[in-house]
Scaffold this motif. Structure first.
Motif, short mmCIF file in Angstrom:
data_model
loop_
_atom_site.label_atom_id
_atom_site.label_comp_id
_atom_site.label_asym_id
_atom_site.label_seq_id
_atom_site.Cartn_x
_atom_site.Cartn_y
_atom_site.Cartn_z
N ARG A 126 -16.10 9.75 -10.91
CA ARG A 126 -15.64 9.43 -12.07
C ARG A 126 -15.21 10.98 -12.88
O ARG A 126 -14.43 10.99 -13.64
CB ARG A 126 -16.52 8.79 -12.92
N PHE A 127 -16.28 11.77 -12.51
CA PHE A 127 -16.10 13.04 -13.01
C PHE A 127 -14.69 13.94 -12.51
O PHE A 127 -13.83 14.43 -13.24
CB PHE A 127 -17.04 14.08 -12.85
N ALA A 128 -14.64 13.49 -11.22
CA ALA A 128 -13.33 14.25 -10.64
C ALA A 128 -12.00 13.45 -11.08
O ALA A 128 -10.93 14.09 -11.12
CB ALA A 128 -13.59 13.99 -8.95
N SER A 129 -12.21 12.07 -11.33
CA SER A 129 -11.14 11.45 -11.97
C SER A 129 -10.68 11.85 -13.23
O SER A 129 -9.49 11.87 -13.58
CB SER A 129 -11.43 9.93 -12.05
N TRP A 130 -11.74 12.15 -14.20
CA TRP A 130 -11.47 12.79 -15.51
C TRP A 130 -10.83 13.99 -15.42
O TRP A 130 -9.61 14.23 -16.36
CB TRP A 130 -12.90 12.59 -16.21
N VAL A 131 -10.96 14.88 -14.57
CA VAL A 131 -10.39 15.87 -14.51
C VAL A 131 -9.16 16.02 -13.74
O VAL A 131 -8.32 17.11 -13.64
CB VAL A 131 -11.48 17.25 -13.72
N GLY A 132 -8.66 14.91 -13.68
CA GLY A 132 -7.20 14.68 -12.78
C GLY A 132 -7.30 15.31 -11.32
O GLY A 132 -6.31 15.85 -10.97
N LEU A 133 -8.17 15.00 -10.41
CA LEU A 133 -8.46 15.64 -9.15
C LEU A 133 -8.15 14.21 -8.27
O LEU A 133 -8.55 14.61 -6.89
CB LEU A 133 -9.24 16.54 -8.72
N CYS A 134 -7.99 13.14 -8.62
CA CYS A 134 -8.34 12.01 -7.69
C CYS A 134 -6.71 11.27 -7.88
O CYS A 134 -6.05 11.22 -8.64
CB CYS A 134 -9.17 10.99 -8.05
N THR A 135 -6.48 10.55 -6.55
CA THR A 135 -5.17 9.86 -6.33
C THR A 135 -5.39 8.53 -6.82
O THR A 135 -6.38 8.03 -6.80
CB THR A 135 -4.83 9.73 -4.97
N ASP A 136 -4.38 7.96 -7.72
CA ASP A 136 -4.40 6.87 -8.12
C ASP A 136 -3.39 6.00 -7.43
O ASP A 136 -2.62 6.15 -6.75
CB ASP A 136 -3.73 6.86 -9.61
N ASN A 137 -3.87 4.48 -7.42
CA ASN A 137 -3.05 3.60 -6.73
C ASN A 137 -2.72 2.54 -7.69
O ASN A 137 -3.60 1.75 -8.20
CB ASN A 137 -3.96 2.70 -5.50
N ASP A 138 -1.37 2.34 -7.81
CA ASP A 138 -0.88 1.20 -8.79
C ASP A 138 -0.44 0.45 -7.81
O ASP A 138 0.44 0.11 -7.21
CB ASP A 138 0.50 1.97 -9.59
N LYS A 139 -0.94 -0.94 -8.03
CA LYS A 139 -0.77 -2.24 -7.31
C LYS A 139 -0.23 -3.17 -8.30
O LYS A 139 -0.47 -3.35 -9.31
CB LYS A 139 -2.17 -2.70 -6.76
N THR A 140 0.73 -3.91 -7.73
CA THR A 140 1.36 -5.17 -8.15
C THR A 140 1.44 -6.23 -7.26
O THR A 140 2.11 -5.82 -5.98
CB THR A 140 2.60 -4.84 -9.06
N GLY A 141 0.65 -7.49 -7.27
CA GLY A 141 1.00 -8.42 -6.35
C GLY A 141 0.44 -8.08 -5.03
O GLY A 141 0.54 -8.57 -3.98
N GLY A 142 -0.83 -7.28 -5.20
CA GLY A 142 -1.43 -6.86 -4.00
C GLY A 142 -0.89 -5.84 -3.19
O GLY A 142 -1.23 -5.60 -2.12
N ARG A 143 0.17 -5.19 -3.75
CA ARG A 143 0.97 -4.19 -3.00
C ARG A 143 0.93 -2.69 -3.81
O ARG A 143 1.15 -2.95 -4.93
CB ARG A 143 2.41 -4.56 -2.66
N VAL A 144 0.69 -1.75 -3.03
CA VAL A 144 0.74 -0.52 -3.70
C VAL A 144 1.97 -0.04 -3.66
O VAL A 144 2.78 0.03 -2.83
CB VAL A 144 -0.12 0.54 -2.75
N VAL A 145 2.42 0.21 -5.02
CA VAL A 145 3.89 0.73 -5.23
C VAL A 145 3.83 2.04 -5.60
O VAL A 145 4.99 2.77 -5.74
CB VAL A 145 4.22 -0.30 -6.56
N TRP A 146 2.70 2.58 -5.97
CA TRP A 146 2.84 4.31 -6.30
C TRP A 146 1.55 4.88 -5.96
O TRP A 146 0.44 4.01 -6.40
CB TRP A 146 3.20 4.48 -7.62
N LYS A 147 1.30 5.84 -5.39
CA LYS A 147 0.17 6.55 -4.83
C LYS A 147 0.20 8.02 -5.23
O LYS A 147 1.29 8.74 -4.57
CB LYS A 147 -0.19 6.27 -3.43
#
Length: 427
Positions: free
Chosen positions: A303-324
């Motif tokens: 969570r600390f690494a996510s706050w500093v912006g060093l983690c990749t995000d997965n945007d999912k819709t309908g069970g499918r990853v649309v952006w990573k």
């Protein structure tokens, strides 16, 4: 300031207050009288800081939220409607407050950010000095490495004092300068124009003023750091000695602190975080951005690494990853971890090997981000668990990585109908 409270607390739930201090005090008193204990407010430049501090003084917990979390709602384009929508989202728990360190840490952060601006402005006057020398065709700043070093300062001061003889100026050369005295003397033959000497004098004076201001900031930072309770007693647990040869500079540069950063950071954190490769000069700036009470603010290192912006995000819709990918946020702590990672390209530590391996695998930008994520996790672990940095743990990780590589190669060989047989090393 447009302020909205629940309609059942006041017949006039939306009110408008001017931004003078007396009006902000009246705003806070109104909220206290209505029984409000927490407030959500948008972050708009630095205009939110006075109200934030006044609300804290009145015992109200302010939550600074991003306007991006509520901007997609139609029909809320005016301040009158937006404050009501903000109040509703906050009452339902749909807004996440931004992280803000304690008041003492914020005081250090304010001085340190101001100090960084002074360092940047001082560099402009160094460029003005170099420009004036170039216009007079004095090439001394191309012969020596630092115009503000011992030799450069002595020569510039002598020029401003009226000395024009190149041979006399060349004798001010320090013994550590690689260029010989003849080269220095030749570089000091120029066209002495009065207008360029005037700009050189003013630039030199302004640089000295900024240097003095930077030293005043260092003294103020030391006084603020002394107000924090030390987490370690130097008499019982002295500062660990560094392994290997020391690379301490003989003279401090303009941007360097005028105090012992390693000892101050050791007393603040309780562990020597400067032993982490890349963080030797960033311990105090990191403290001003995140503080030292990381466990209560961030439950895990992820969570600390996510706050500093060093983690990749997965945007999912309908069970499918649309952006990573990594979120495009401007986090000063994250930038510091990236700076620490980028400085390890020629480092022979295990973290340096990790950076070069990630660059070859993911590319330069992604490799630096992956290494910065690793450094952030190590930093969080050391501060929260109060353990010292141990490079011997990397040997176990390398052995596990070697075993995974061998298993992968054996599996690929079996799929192709082959069998891998280890060979005996040559004597």
């Amino acid at each position: 300031m447009y302020v909205a409270i629940p309609p059942d607390l006041d017949p006039e739930p939306v009110r408008v207050f001017p931004t003078f201090t007396a009006d902000l005090e009246a705003l806070a008193d109104w909220l206290v009288d209505r029984g409000v204990t927490t407030v959500a407010m948008e972050s708009t430049g630095v205009y939110w800081i006075p109200l934030y501090q006044i609300l804290e003084d009145h015992g109200i917990r302010p939550c600074l939220v991003s306007a991006r979390h509520m901007r997609n709602v139609p029909g809320r384009r005016t301040d009158w409607h937006e404050c009501q929508w903000l109040q509703y989202l906050h009452s339902t728990g749909l807004l996440r407050p931004a992280f803000r360190p304690d008041r003492q840490v914020c005081a250090v952060r304010t001085i340190l950010r101001h100090r960084n601006e002074l360092v940047q402005m001082s560099s402009q006057h160094v460029q003005h000095m170099q420009k004036a020398l170039t216009q007079m065709n004095l090439q001394i700043h191309h012969v020596i490495s630092d115009i503000n070093g011992v030799t450069g300062t002595a020569i510039v001061d002598a020029i401003l004092a009226g000395e024009r003889n190149p041979e006399v100026l060349a004798k001010l050369r320090n013994s550590r300068i690689r260029a010989d005295e003849a080269t220095v003397c030749k570089s000091l033959q120029g066209d002495w124009r009065q207008e360029h000497l005037f700009t050189l004098r003013q630039s030199r004076q302004m640089y000295q003023v900024y240097r003095q201001q930077i030293e005043d900031c260092d003294r103020e930072i030391v006084q603020l750091l002394e107000q924090f309770e030390s987490k370690v007693d130097l008499a019982e647990k002295p500062l660990p000695t560094l392994s290997g040869p020391s690379r301490k500079r003989r003279t401090k540069r303009t941007g360097d602190f005028r105090f012992d950063v390693r000892q101050e950071a050791y007393q603040l954190y309780g562990v020597d975080v400067t032993r982490i490769p890349g963080l030797d000069g960033l311990a105090i700036p990191l403290f001003s951005e995140v503080g030292r009470d990381l466990k209560s603010k961030f439950e895990t290192g992820d969570r600390f690494a996510s706050w500093v912006g060093l983690c990749t995000d997965n945007d999912k819709t309908g069970g499918r990853v649309v952006w990573k990918g990594v979120r495009k946020i401007k986090n000063r702590a994250g930038q510091m971890f990236r700076m620490a990672a980028a400085a390890l390209h020629h480092n022979r530590s295990p973290l340096g090997d990790f950076l070069r391996r990630m660059k070859a695998k993911l590319g330069p930008a992604a490799g630096i981000t992956a290494t910065a994520h690793k450094i952030a996790i190590i930093f969080f672990t050391l501060v929260t668990k109060q353990i010292e940095y141990d490079e011997s743990l990397w040997a176990e990780r390398d052995q596990q990585r070697r075993q995974r590589t061998e298993q992968k190669l054996k599996h690929q060989a079996r799929q192709l109908g082959y069998q891998l047989v280890p060979i005996q090393p040559l004597a």
